[in-house]
Design an enzyme around this catalytic site. Structure first.
Site, PDB file in Angstrom:
ATOM      1  N   GLU A 140      45.749  30.146  88.411  1.00  0.00           N
ATOM      2  CA  GLU A 140      47.160  29.874  88.703  1.00  0.00           C
ATOM      3  C   GLU A 140      47.262  29.460  90.158  1.00  0.00           C
ATOM      4  OE1 GLU A 140      50.598  30.128  90.331  1.00  0.00           O
ATOM      5  OE2 GLU A 140      50.480  32.277  89.950  1.00  0.00           O
ATOM      6  N   CYS A 173      55.198  30.509  94.826  1.00  0.00           N
ATOM      7  CA  CYS A 173      54.551  29.409  94.102  1.00  0.00           C
ATOM      8  C   CYS A 173      55.511  28.744  93.130  1.00  0.00           C
ATOM      9  CB  CYS A 173      53.327  29.926  93.342  1.00  0.00           C
ATOM     10  SG  CYS A 173      51.992  30.513  94.407  1.00  0.00           S
TER      11      CYS A 173
END
Length: 507
Positions: free
Chosen positions: A252, A286
Site C-alpha cells: 500500500e 495517503c
C-alpha cells in the site's frame, strides 16, 4: 516516504530519528523532546524473531477461530480502556493532535473487533459447486494461515494503518513480526506490549526496531508473507527483496487523491470534506485529498467556503491545535517546492502560499488553477495543501482525476451523479458525498491500483489476504463413469464428447 536519519546525537533535529549506541531514539517533531529509545534489530535479531514467531504461529493457529477471537477481544478491550494513554504516545511521537489520535485509535479498535468477529464466517470451510462430469466429487474450499506475516508500518497513522494488516493477519491465524516506522517506534512498542499483557502465552506479536536495513532484513528473514505501507519507491524495493524468496507481498503506497465537486453538490458539505480530507493530520494522509476539480458554475462559491473553513484552523503542537507539525523534517522542502512551482507556473494562492512553510509547521494553503503538469498536481505533496481547478463538466473532471499513475482513494460530491462518477474513477476506494468515509467502514476493502500498490486490507478481502485458499475434492461414492481413471473404457470415452456437446454446445 523516504526516511532521514541522523547517526549522531550531536546533530539532532526535532522529529528526526537518531541512532546512538545501537539504539533508536525517537523525538517530538516540534519540541525535540525524547519520547523513547529502542534497541536496533540487526539481521540476526530479525531472524530470531521470525523463528520465534514460527513456533508461536502453530500454537495460535491451533486455538481456532473461537480461541483467537476471545484473545483479540481482550486486546480490543485493553486498547479501548487505555485509549488516552496511547493517544498521548501518538501525539508525542508524531505531533498529531490528541483528538485526531483518538479518532485514529477508535477506527483501529473497530477493525480489531470486525476481524475477530467475522474471521470464522469468511475463512471457515465452505462447500462450492460440483461438476456434472464428476458427480462423485464433492468440492470444498478451506483457508489456511500463512504462518508468519511481516508488517512494515508507516508513521503518519502508526496505529490505524498497520492494524489493518496486524489485526486481520492475527484473526486469520498468523503470527506477526512488526517493524514500525523509525519515526514512531514508541507507538509500535506500545501496541506489542499491550498485546503481550493480555496474550502472554507465546510471542504471537513481536516488534523489531530500526531503519531501512531492518525492514530489508525482515523481507529476507523467512516470513511467509509481507505487508508494507510506505512510498512507491520503497514499495518497489520491498517487492524486489521479497522476489528473491518468492515471498508474497501486499503493498500500500502513496496517492494523489482527487475530489470532484459537481454543479449540484452540497457546497457546504463538499468544502467541509475537502478541508478535513486535505488538512487533517497536517495533510500527511495517503488517502487525503490533494486535488479538487470543481464545476465552473459553483467554483467561486465553493472556494469561498473552503477558504473560510481552512482559515479557521489553528496550527500548533498543543492539545487545542487543529493541525500539528510536519513529522518528517525533510518533507518541508517538498511542500515548499510544490507551492513555489505552482505559483511560478501561474497558479494563485487564495490562502497560504510561499510563506506557509514555517518549520516545523505548514499553514493551510489553497492554490487555484495550477497547471496539470506541475509538481503540486502530479507528485504527492503530503502537506496541508489543496489545488482547486475549475472544469466545464464532470467528464473533464473524471479525465483529470484519472490522469495520474496513482489510484488510492477519491471522492465525489453530487446529488444526482455520485454513483456514476464513482464507478468511473480509477481508484481503489471512493467516497460519495463524504471525505475518506470508506476508511471508517470495516467491511470495505482498502487498497489501491497503479503506483498506489496492490492487495487489500480490511473487510472479508483483508482476511483472505492473510490466508491461503486450499481446494479439497472429496470422493463421495463410486461412479459408473470414472472419467479420471484408466478404468473408464471405450463406452465412457464415447459418452464424454456427447456430454460436453449437451452441456456446452449451444452458444
Amino acid at each position: 516516504m523516504t526516511a532521514e536519519v541522523h547517526k549522531s546525537a550531536d546533530t539532532e533535529t526535532p522529529g528526526l530519528p537518531v541512532v546512538v549506541g545501537g539504539r533508536l531514539r525517537s523525538t517530538h517533531p516540534a519540541t525535540g523532546a525524547v519520547v523513547g529509545e529502542f534497541p536496533v534489530a540487526d539481521d540476526a535479531d530479525v531472524r530470531a524473531a521470525v523463528r520465534r514467531a514460527g513456533e508461536a504461529a502453530r500454537w495460535w493457529a491451533g486455538l481456532g477461530f473461537g480461541g483467537r477471537a476471545e484473545r483479540l477481544g481482550r486486546w480490543r478491550a485493553a486498547l479501548a480502556r487505555r485509549m488516552p494513554e496511547l493517544a498521548r504516545v501518538v501525539h508525542d511521537e508524531g505531533g498529531k493532535p490528541v483528538a485526531d489520535a483518538v479518532i485514529e485509535i477508535t477506527a483501529a479498535i473497530d477493525h480489531v473487533a470486525w476481524a475477530a468477529r467475522h474471521a470464522r464466517r469468511v475463512l471457515g470451510p465452505r462447500r462450492v459447486g460440483g461438476n456434472i462430469l464428476l458427480p462423485d466429487q464433492g468440492a470444498l474450499v478451506t483457508y489456511q494461515p500463512f504462518g508468519v506475516v511481516g508488517v512494515i508500518g508507516p508513521w503518519n497513522y502508526p496505529v490505524f494503518t498497520p492494524m489493518g494488516s496486524i489485526a486481520y493477519a492475527l484473526a486469520a491465524g498468523n503470527a506477526v513480526v512488526f517493524k514500525p516506522s523509525e519515526y514512531t517506534p514508541a507507538v509500535g512498542q506500545w501496541l506489542v506490549d499491550s498485546f503481550a499483557e493480555v496474550v502472554g502465552d507465546e510471542p504471537v506479536f513481536q516488534v523489531v526496531h530500526g531503519l531501512g536495513d531492518t525492514g530489508a532484513a525482515l523481507c529476507a528473514a523467512g516470513v511467509d508473507k509481507l505487508a508494507f505501507t510506505g512510498s512507491t519507491g520503497t514499495g518497489k524495493k520491498v517487492m524486489a527483496a521479497c522476489s528473491e524468496t518468492l515471498t508474497p507481498v501486499l503493498v500500500e503506497c502513496g496517492g494523489k487523491d482527487a475530489m470532484i465537486v459537481a454543479a449540484d453538490a452540497d457546497l457546504d458539505d463538499a468544502a467541509d470534506a475537502a478541508c478535513w480530507a486535505g488538512m487533517s493530520n497536517a495533510g500527511q494522509t495517503c488517502i487525503g485529498i490533494e486535488r479538487v476539480y470543481v464545476h465552473e458554475a459553483v467554483a467561486d462559491a465553493f472556494v469561498d467556503k473552503l477558504v473560510a473553513k481552512a482559515k479557521a484552523l489553528r496550527v500548533g503542537s498543543d492539545d487545542g491545535a487543529d493541525i500539528g507539525p510536519i513529522t518528517m523534517p525533510g518533507q518541508l522542502g517538498v511542500i515548499r517546492r510544490h507551492i513555489a512551482d505552482a505559483l511560478e507556473r501561474g497558479g494563485t494562492a487564495v490562502l497560504g502560499g510561499n510563506d506557509a512553510v514555517d518549520p516545523p509547521y505548514v499553514h493551510p494553503t489553497i492554490l487555484l488553477d495550477v497547471p496539470e503538469d506541475s509538481a503540486a498536481v502530479r507528485e504527492e505533496t503530503f502537506g496541508p495543501t489543496l489545488t482547486v481547478t475549475r472544469v466545464p463538466d464532470l467528464d473533464e473532471a473524471v479525465r483529470r482525476a484519472n490522469a495520474t499513475p496513482y489510484g488510492l482513494g477519491s471522492a465525489v460530491f453530487s446529488r444526482r451523479s455520485g454513483m456514476d462518477v464513482a464507478t468511473r474513477l480509477r481508484s481503489g476506494m471512493t467516497s460519495i458525498n463524504g471525505g475518506m468515509s470508506f476508511v471508517g467502514l470495516p467491511a470495505l476493502p482498502f487498497g489501491g491500483v497503479g503506483d498506489s500498490g496492490f492487495g487489500r486490507i480490511h473487510g472479508a478481502d483483508g482476511l483472505r489476504e492473510f490466508a491461503r485458499p486450499k481446494a479439497i475434492a472429496r470422493r463421495r461414492f463410486r461412479t459408473p463413469m470414472p472419467i479420471m481413471s484408466f478404468r473408464r473404457g471405450p463406452r465412457t470415452d464415447a459418452l464424454i464428447p456427447k456430454l460436453v456437446r449437451l452441456l456446452h454446445g449451444r452458444g
